[in-house]
Design a protein around this motif. Structure first.
Motif: not given
Length: 366
Positions: A35-55
């Motif tokens: 799912g690539l709605g606005w929340f996934a694009r603007e918040w989830a993907l950046p959040g995953i990238a910022r986390s040291a435990y996920t990519e």
């Protein structure tokens, strides 16, 4: 009062769940984003990238153009939903994050469970209580971990509020007031969000989309579940025909604690939760939106203390917790069974609104 609170509020943004030492991290956990709605694009993907435990490694959506654009822009593998469900690139991810319209969560979670992948599913869990139960059962039967995306539970402001309630700083809790509203058609991203206006896809609008925040955060803060609910819903504008534009509901908790919640998809922006006890009031304002800083205050005997703390990226915290718990082989607190209590309460709100009477809540099994 400030001195009394210091022992509870020192290191406000501490991750009290974090046990792994930096050198012990074997990850990160590779995540497929569905799912690539606005929340996934603007918040989830950046959040995953910022986390040291996920990519993030894989993305999928029914919109082929969105998949192509996001995959190319972030150097990810893009697949169609059919390819995802078939497990065509299952070797490229360890876990699945589902951020599709509510009524489509089940099909993607079932696919992830069949592939043996851990799941982080957005809330509400599904569009109906029955489908939510099936979703939880799919993960349980496949013996895969299921976490539900209650980002408030990993936000330090909500965690410190819970600490103060548990420590008795508020005294005996008497009642909770919470509100969350927005002008949905103006604030959200156009056509990508109109699924919320389709009752088959959303299961409801104001109560399902917004009401789950005060409902779940109150449960989290009190460490208790409601035993009875009553609700009222209404819609005034044609755009909301078939769904609830506004909703107000009362949650009755053990020990005669009431929570009064009001939510709206077509009112001025508001986001607040207040716990009132015999000794103090604990206030989150702003409270629920990921795109605004949280505020935290304690009011006692006419004196108000506003806590100044470093804000965190809510979604980074959520994914850091998700990845950390998987790598540490520790369970999640906001799991499927926990989420079913919310689904039962929301189901009760709509039942009450239709029947015009309170609804008692049983357990969360069929």
């Amino acid at each position: 009062m400030e001195a009394d609170l210091a022992e509870y509020l020192d290191e406000f943004t501490r991750r009290d769940w974090e046990t792994l030492e930096p050198g012990a991290v074997t990850g990160p956990v590779r995540v497929a984003v569905v799912g690539l709605g606005w929340f996934a694009r603007e918040w989830a993907l950046p959040g995953i990238a910022r986390s040291a435990y996920t990519e993030a490694t894989v993305v999928t959506d029914i919109d082929e153009n969105a998949v192509e654009a996001v995959a190319a822009g972030r150097d990810l593998t893009g697949v169609t939903p059919e390819e995802f469900r078939s497990g065509a690139v299952a070797d490229a991810y360890d876990a699945v994050y589902v951020a599709t319209p509510n009524a489509t969560h089940l099909e993607y979670v079932e696919a992830a469970a069949a592939q043996g992948k851990a799941v982080l599913c957005e809330k509400p869990l599904e569009a109906t209580l029955d489908r939510a139960r099936r979703l939880v059962a799919a993960c349980r039967d496949a013996d895969v971990p299921l976490m539900v995306g209650y980002r408030m539970q990993t936000d330090p402001a909500a965690r410190r509020l819970r600490d103060l309630v548990a420590a008795g700083v508020a005294g005996d809790v008497v009642h909770v007031h919470a509100t969350m509203s927005q002008t949905m058609l103006g604030e959200l991203d156009g056509d990508a969000d109109q699924w919320r206006l389709d009752p088959e896809l959303s299961g409801g609008c104001a109560a399902m989309d917004l009401g789950v925040y005060p409902l779940n955060t109150t449960r989290f803060a009190l460490g208790a579940d409601p035993v009875r609910v009553s609700g009222r819903t209404r819609s005034e504008h044609e755009a909301f025909a078939g769904v609830d534009e506004h909703a107000t509901f009362r949650l009755e908790f053990p020990d005669d604690v009431d929570a009064l919640c009001s939510v709206s998809q077509n009112a001025q922006h508001a986001s607040r939760l207040e716990v009132t006890g015999t000794e103090a009031r604990l206030i989150l304002d702003p409270a629920f939106y990921e795109r605004e800083d949280r505020g935290f205050a304690v009011v006692r005997d006419g004196t108000r203390v506003d806590v100044d703390f470093d804000q965190v990226h809510q979604i980074e915290e959520e994914f850091a917790y998700f990845g950390h718990q998987l790598l540490a082989d520790e369970p999640f607190h906001p799991d499927g069974e926990h989420a079913l209590a919310d689904m039962r309460a929301l189901d009760g709100v709509y039942e009450s609104a239709e029947a015009g009477r309170p609804v008692a809540l049983g357990d969360d099994t069929e």
